[in-house]
Design a protein around this motif. Structure first.
Motif, PDB file in Angstrom:
ATOM      1  N   ASP A 417     -11.562   6.726   2.015  1.00  0.00           N
ATOM      2  CA  ASP A 417     -11.585   5.867   0.826  1.00  0.00           C
ATOM      3  C   ASP A 417     -10.765   4.328   0.822  1.00  0.00           C
ATOM      4  OD1 ASP A 417     -12.165   8.173  -0.778  1.00  0.00           O
ATOM      5  OD2 ASP A 417     -10.323   8.456  -1.573  1.00  0.00           O
ATOM      6  N   PHE A 418     -10.194   4.190   1.668  1.00  0.00           N
ATOM      7  CA  PHE A 418      -9.749   2.551   2.087  1.00  0.00           C
ATOM      8  C   PHE A 418     -10.853   2.067   2.682  1.00  0.00           C
ATOM      9  CE2 PHE A 418      -8.304  -0.385   4.882  1.00  0.00           C
ATOM     10  CZ  PHE A 418      -7.326  -1.322   4.154  1.00  0.00           C
ATOM     11  N   GLY A 419     -11.407   2.599   3.941  1.00  0.00           N
ATOM     12  CA  GLY A 419     -12.390   1.973   4.482  1.00  0.00           C
ATOM     13  C   GLY A 419     -13.640   1.872   3.621  1.00  0.00           C
ATOM     14  N   ARG A 420     -14.104   2.694   2.541  1.00  0.00           N
ATOM     15  CA  ARG A 420     -15.220   2.375   1.795  1.00  0.00           C
ATOM     16  C   ARG A 420     -14.930   1.387   0.778  1.00  0.00           C
ATOM     17  NH1 ARG A 420     -15.085   7.082  -2.591  1.00  0.00           N
ATOM     18  NH2 ARG A 420     -13.219   5.776  -2.897  1.00  0.00           N
ATOM     19  N   ASP A 421     -13.706   1.258   0.221  1.00  0.00           N
ATOM     20  CA  ASP A 421     -13.558   0.342  -0.817  1.00  0.00           C
ATOM     21  C   ASP A 421     -13.219  -0.912  -0.039  1.00  0.00           C
ATOM     22  OD1 ASP A 421     -13.456   2.231  -2.719  1.00  0.00           O
ATOM     23  OD2 ASP A 421     -11.458   2.809  -2.602  1.00  0.00           O
ATOM     24  N   PHE A 422     -12.681  -0.962   1.139  1.00  0.00           N
ATOM     25  CA  PHE A 422     -12.466  -2.376   1.866  1.00  0.00           C
ATOM     26  C   PHE A 422     -13.584  -2.885   2.267  1.00  0.00           C
ATOM     27  CE2 PHE A 422     -10.814  -5.004   5.405  1.00  0.00           C
ATOM     28  CZ  PHE A 422      -9.880  -5.808   4.697  1.00  0.00           C
ATOM     29  N   GLY A 511     -13.520 -13.560   6.230  1.00  0.00           N
ATOM     30  CA  GLY A 511     -13.924 -12.703   5.271  1.00  0.00           C
ATOM     31  C   GLY A 511     -12.828 -12.023   4.693  1.00  0.00           C
ATOM     32  N   LEU A 512     -11.603 -12.149   5.086  1.00  0.00           N
ATOM     33  CA  LEU A 512     -10.396 -11.371   4.566  1.00  0.00           C
ATOM     34  C   LEU A 512     -10.175 -11.651   3.043  1.00  0.00           C
ATOM     35  CD1 LEU A 512      -7.838  -9.745   5.183  1.00  0.00           C
ATOM     36  CD2 LEU A 512      -6.694 -11.956   5.429  1.00  0.00           C
ATOM     37  N   ARG A 513     -10.323 -12.699   2.666  1.00  0.00           N
ATOM     38  CA  ARG A 513     -10.352 -12.905   0.957  1.00  0.00           C
ATOM     39  C   ARG A 513     -11.141 -11.923   0.355  1.00  0.00           C
ATOM     40  NH1 ARG A 513     -11.771 -17.063  -1.411  1.00  0.00           N
ATOM     41  NH2 ARG A 513     -13.407 -17.415   0.202  1.00  0.00           N
ATOM     42  N   GLU A 514     -12.708 -12.252   0.578  1.00  0.00           N
ATOM     43  CA  GLU A 514     -13.544 -11.355  -0.099  1.00  0.00           C
ATOM     44  C   GLU A 514     -13.284  -9.862  -0.078  1.00  0.00           C
ATOM     45  OE1 GLU A 514     -15.691 -12.992  -2.145  1.00  0.00           O
ATOM     46  OE2 GLU A 514     -14.765 -14.989  -1.300  1.00  0.00           O
ATOM     47  N   ARG A 515     -12.937  -9.427   1.144  1.00  0.00           N
ATOM     48  CA  ARG A 515     -12.767  -8.034   1.180  1.00  0.00           C
ATOM     49  C   ARG A 515     -11.605  -7.516   0.604  1.00  0.00           C
ATOM     50  NH1 ARG A 515     -16.347  -5.876   4.722  1.00  0.00           N
ATOM     51  NH2 ARG A 515     -17.315  -7.205   6.121  1.00  0.00           N
ATOM     52  N   LEU A 516     -10.418  -8.462   0.374  1.00  0.00           N
ATOM     53  CA  LEU A 516      -9.423  -8.134  -0.320  1.00  0.00           C
ATOM     54  C   LEU A 516      -9.531  -8.056  -1.786  1.00  0.00           C
ATOM     55  CD1 LEU A 516      -6.380  -9.992   1.313  1.00  0.00           C
ATOM     56  CD2 LEU A 516      -6.732  -7.272   1.175  1.00  0.00           C
ATOM     57  N   TYR A 517     -10.490  -9.043  -2.224  1.00  0.00           N
ATOM     58  CA  TYR A 517     -10.705  -9.017  -3.682  1.00  0.00           C
ATOM     59  C   TYR A 517     -11.792  -7.884  -4.140  1.00  0.00           C
ATOM     60  CZ  TYR A 517      -9.505 -13.966  -3.478  1.00  0.00           C
ATOM     61  OH  TYR A 517      -8.894 -15.298  -3.361  1.00  0.00           O
ATOM     62  N   ILE A 520      -9.393  -4.658  -4.235  1.00  0.00           N
ATOM     63  CA  ILE A 520      -8.580  -4.688  -5.284  1.00  0.00           C
ATOM     64  C   ILE A 520      -9.207  -4.382  -6.786  1.00  0.00           C
ATOM     65  CG2 ILE A 520      -7.078  -5.946  -6.829  1.00  0.00           C
ATOM     66  CD1 ILE A 520      -6.190  -7.714  -4.445  1.00  0.00           C
ATOM     67  N   SER A 521     -10.497  -5.037  -6.501  1.00  0.00           N
ATOM     68  CA  SER A 521     -11.411  -4.617  -7.888  1.00  0.00           C
ATOM     69  C   SER A 521     -11.904  -2.958  -7.898  1.00  0.00           C
ATOM     70  CB  SER A 521     -12.468  -5.606  -7.965  1.00  0.00           C
ATOM     71  OG  SER A 521     -13.362  -5.239  -6.884  1.00  0.00           O
ATOM     72  N   ARG A 522     -12.158  -2.413  -6.855  1.00  0.00           N
ATOM     73  CA  ARG A 522     -12.477  -1.363  -6.742  1.00  0.00           C
ATOM     74  C   ARG A 522     -11.341  -0.318  -6.868  1.00  0.00           C
ATOM     75  NH1 ARG A 522     -16.759  -0.854  -1.707  1.00  0.00           N
ATOM     76  NH2 ARG A 522     -18.671  -2.429  -2.758  1.00  0.00           N
ATOM     77  N   THR A 523     -10.101  -0.623  -6.678  1.00  0.00           N
ATOM     78  CA  THR A 523      -9.206   0.299  -7.024  1.00  0.00           C
ATOM     79  C   THR A 523      -8.297   0.073  -8.113  1.00  0.00           C
ATOM     80  OG1 THR A 523      -7.581  -0.958  -5.035  1.00  0.00           O
ATOM     81  CG2 THR A 523      -9.022   0.777  -4.422  1.00  0.00           C
ATOM     82  N   GLY A 529     -14.411  -6.815 -11.488  1.00  0.00           N
ATOM     83  CA  GLY A 529     -15.050  -7.458 -10.239  1.00  0.00           C
ATOM     84  C   GLY A 529     -14.109  -8.131  -9.249  1.00  0.00           C
ATOM     85  N   PRO A 530     -14.799  -8.717  -8.311  1.00  0.00           N
ATOM     86  CA  PRO A 530     -14.013  -9.384  -7.331  1.00  0.00           C
ATOM     87  C   PRO A 530     -13.668 -10.753  -7.768  1.00  0.00           C
ATOM     88  CG  PRO A 530     -15.796  -8.135  -6.035  1.00  0.00           C
ATOM     89  CD  PRO A 530     -15.911  -8.111  -7.568  1.00  0.00           C
ATOM     90  N   GLU A 531     -14.572 -11.371  -8.520  1.00  0.00           N
ATOM     91  CA  GLU A 531     -14.560 -12.774  -9.135  1.00  0.00           C
ATOM     92  C   GLU A 531     -13.157 -12.663 -10.089  1.00  0.00           C
ATOM     93  OE1 GLU A 531     -15.241 -16.789  -9.074  1.00  0.00           O
ATOM     94  OE2 GLU A 531     -16.002 -15.128  -7.792  1.00  0.00           O
ATOM     95  N   ASP A 532     -13.091 -11.710 -10.782  1.00  0.00           N
ATOM     96  CA  ASP A 532     -11.946 -11.644 -11.647  1.00  0.00           C
ATOM     97  C   ASP A 532     -10.670 -11.427 -11.022  1.00  0.00           C
ATOM     98  OD1 ASP A 532     -10.575 -11.537 -14.294  1.00  0.00           O
ATOM     99  OD2 ASP A 532     -10.619  -9.267 -14.201  1.00  0.00           O
TER     100      ASP A 532
END
Length: 650
Positions: A417-422, A511-517, A520-523, A529-532
């Motif tokens: 789940d972590f790999g999928r969401d990240f 690419g770290l920021r975008e993947r963290l956003y 967080i938005s998926r979990t 969404g990521p922009e929020d």
């Protein structure tokens, strides 16, 4: 000349000597068994030795022969009764240039070795077809061939009081010893299990037991045999194609299988467990399998130059021997904890010039796997000291997460789940670091250069300390970490002139920021969404600026660089340059005031190459000065005062 030898009457042994030790002692001392002239004299010497070692009536030989010219004695079909209802058989024994009968008789009569001069035992000894069995212990041991070249007894230490087998072992040496194709199996009744072991070859060149013994072993074995064995030294020592297979219900757990194998290990100028000039290990593998876990670990190669673990082995063996003797697992854990000192954070417990690992792989069932192409550490490192220089590298690190959505284990599904969401299931990294140390000033610096995680970020960092002189490090080495009260009661005696000079950490976004956003938005359903996620993060920083206005004079110099990084990526760096260097004395000079200490660190942020002003923390208001308090703080203070008044009235 060949003579049939009648079987000697057998008698049941009452000895409780461990079976393997007894068998190996018999095999080793067979080198002291034959004369150099006629067959009769040679075999008489052989019989004299066997009667002393195994006991009269407890051995037989099928046939024997001796050469009048070479003095080579051959004995076939040798059988020996061992303690604990065991048996030793040797298909063929060949001994050349052996000790004379009279010298052997003198040794047997003395029962110990106290010779002032070296005594040559034989030119060579060769045994083939060796078997050790014991039905009660379910033990079987097979050795295709054992050969020993030029065994001898070195001069005994003057005034030595050693007696019996230990005195011979301490003085024993040989040009070479080779075991070829041995294997064995034994039951593990306490674990309801089985052990199998073996190797293609074990070789020792120029070996003896004249090294430094591990004295702590005497508490486990008062005879001194174990500590004497630990004094093994050799010009070369190696093993090929070794394996150990274990199966059972270890510590009451579910049935487990453990398989350990090694293609090759070779060490030069080896002092067992303590030191070596060079060593190499190749093809090491461990497999563990149970109902809940299947794990595999492998190492293609590991090399070490100029290893020195002498002092650490002494320290470790003392506490470990005491813990083993007590048979208390908690005491063993406590003993290991007692070994950790403040010095371990700065110095190496062992010494070596360089160490390299290649081809490391670890696979934990269907959970996660690790691969490492190469890792190296180059010094030289001296035990208990800081390295004057060091270079370290990490190449081809790969961490792969589970990609199985139907993983039967909770941990496996969580990792999936972590790999999928990240949005990333394979992490690859490379990096380098270097360090320097000046003993005169105690200045120590270590730098991590370009540690890069593909598709995520690139890091670099540096940290500096001063005053870490050899004398101060000696204090650190004698300060246990498990006694925090000592750090509180007497910090100046421990840390003295040691100081923290500075620190820096730089992060470059890949690419770290975008993947963290995204993660967080998926979990977290509260984000749209990521922009929020990014917008709320920058809003939180703005709120933090307002909240910190009373304690930080320039909160914008904290908010702005963090906001730039969160919104645009690029690079973010934090720098600390302590002025004066942070030490116990400087903290005392600043009255242990947290804000003065923080200001002395000169904490500065840099975003996209734009440097901001050092953070300036506001001084706490003087006692009794309420002018700077907010209305909310004043209201809270009044409530607390009223509560105290009520308690006093009651």
């Amino acid at each position: 000349m060949t003579t049939e030898t009648p079987a000697a009457p057998k008698a049941r042994s009452k000895s409780k000597t461990p079976l393997i030790i007894a068998a190996l002692v018999i095999v080793a001392v067979l080198a002291i068994i034959a004369g150099r002239s006629a067959s009769g004299d040679a075999y008489e010497t052989f019989s004299l030795a066997m009667n002393k070692i195994a006991g009269e009536g407890k051995w037989t030989a099928g046939s024997h022969s001796a050469s009048l010219f070479s003095g080579l004695l051959t004995v076939d079909d040798l059988k020996v009764d061992l303690p604990e209802n065991g048996a030793l058989t040797i298909a063929s024994l060949a001994l050349g240039g052996a000790l004379a009968k009279g010298d052997l008789a003198d040794l047997i009569e003395a029962g110990a070795w106290r010779g002032a001069k070296e005594l040559k035992i034989a030119d060579k000894l060769n045994l083939t077809g060796i078997k050790i069995t014991n039905a009660e212990l379910k033990l079987n041991y097979d050795l295709a061939e054992l050969s020993l070249e030029s065994p001898a007894l070195a001069p005994a230490a003057q005034g030595g009081e050693l007696s019996g087998p230990v005195s011979f072992l301490k003085a024993f040496k040989a040009d070479s010893l080779v075991y070829k194709n041995f294997s064995g199996a034994a039951a593990l009744p306490e674990d309801n299990g089985q052990m199998e072991f073996g190797a293609g070859e074990v070789r020792a060149v120029g070996f003896s037991f004249a090294g430094k013994p591990i004295a702590a072993f005497d508490s486990l074995d008062p005879s001194g045999l174990l500590s004497s064995l630990s004094a093994f030294v050799a010009k070369e020592y190696g093993v090929k194609n070794m394996f150990i297979n274990l199966s059972g219900e270890f510590e009451g757990n579910a049935p487990t299988k453990i398989a350990i194998s090694l293609d090759e290990a070779l060490s030069k100028n080896e002092a067992l467990l303590r030191s070596s000039d060079s060593s190499v290990l190749r093809g090491f593998k461990v497999e563990v399998e149970s109902e809940e876990l299947k794990a595999v670990g492998a190492l293609a190669e590991m090399t070490t130059a100029k290893l020195d673990a002498d002092a650490y082995v002494d320290k470790l063996s003392t506490v470990m021997a005491a813990a083993v003797k007590s048979s208390d697992a908690n005491q063993m854990e406590s003993a290991l904890s007692d070994l950790q000192t403040l010095g371990d954070l700065f110095v190496s417990p062992i010494g070596f010039d360089d160490m390299t690992m290649k081809g490391l792989e670890i696979n934990l069932s269907d959970l996660i796997s690790f691969k490492l192409a190469e890792a190296s550490v180059v010094g030289p490192f001296k035990a208990g000291q800081m390295p004057v220089s060091q270079k370290n590298s990490l190449k081809g690190l790969e961490v792969k997460l589970s990609e199985n959505p139907d993983n039967p284990r909770d941990e496996g599904r969580a990792i999936y789940d972590f790999g999928r969401d990240f949005g990333l299931t394979v992490f690859r990294a490379n990096g380098e670091s270097e360090g320097s140390y000046d003993a005169a000033s105690g200045l120590f610096a270590i730098r991590a250069n370009n540690f890069k995680v593909d598709d995520l970020a690139e890091f670099s960092a540096e940290i500096q300390f001063d005053g870490l002189t050899p004398g101060r490090l000696e204090v650190f080495n004698n300060t246990p970490l498990n006694n925090p009260l000592a750090f509180i009661l007497n910090p100046e005696a421990i840390f003295g002139e040691a100081s923290f000079n500075g620190f820096s950490l730089k992060v470059k976004d890949l690419g770290l920021r975008e993947r963290l956003y995204q993660y967080i938005s998926r979990t977290d359903d509260s984000f749209d969404g990521p922009e929020d996620v990014k917008n709320q993060a920058t809003a939180a920083l703005a709120a933090l600026e307002n909240q910190s206005a009373g304690s930080l004079n320039n909160p914008a110099d904290l908010r702005q660089p963090l906001t730039i990084f969160l919104e645009n990526g690029g690079g973010l760096e934090v720098k600390i340059k302590a002025d004066p260097p942070l030490s116990v004395q400087s903290v005392q000079n600043m009255g242990a005031d947290p804000n003065r200490i923080l200001n002395s660190l000169g904490i500065t942020f840099v975003a996209d190459d734009k440097a901001f002003a050092p953070l300036n923390f506001a001084a706490d208001p003087p006692a009794g000065d309420l002018s700077s308090m907010t209305d909310e703080e004043m209201e809270q203070l009044l409530k607390e005062m009223e509560a105290l008044d009520e308690e006093e009235a009651e």
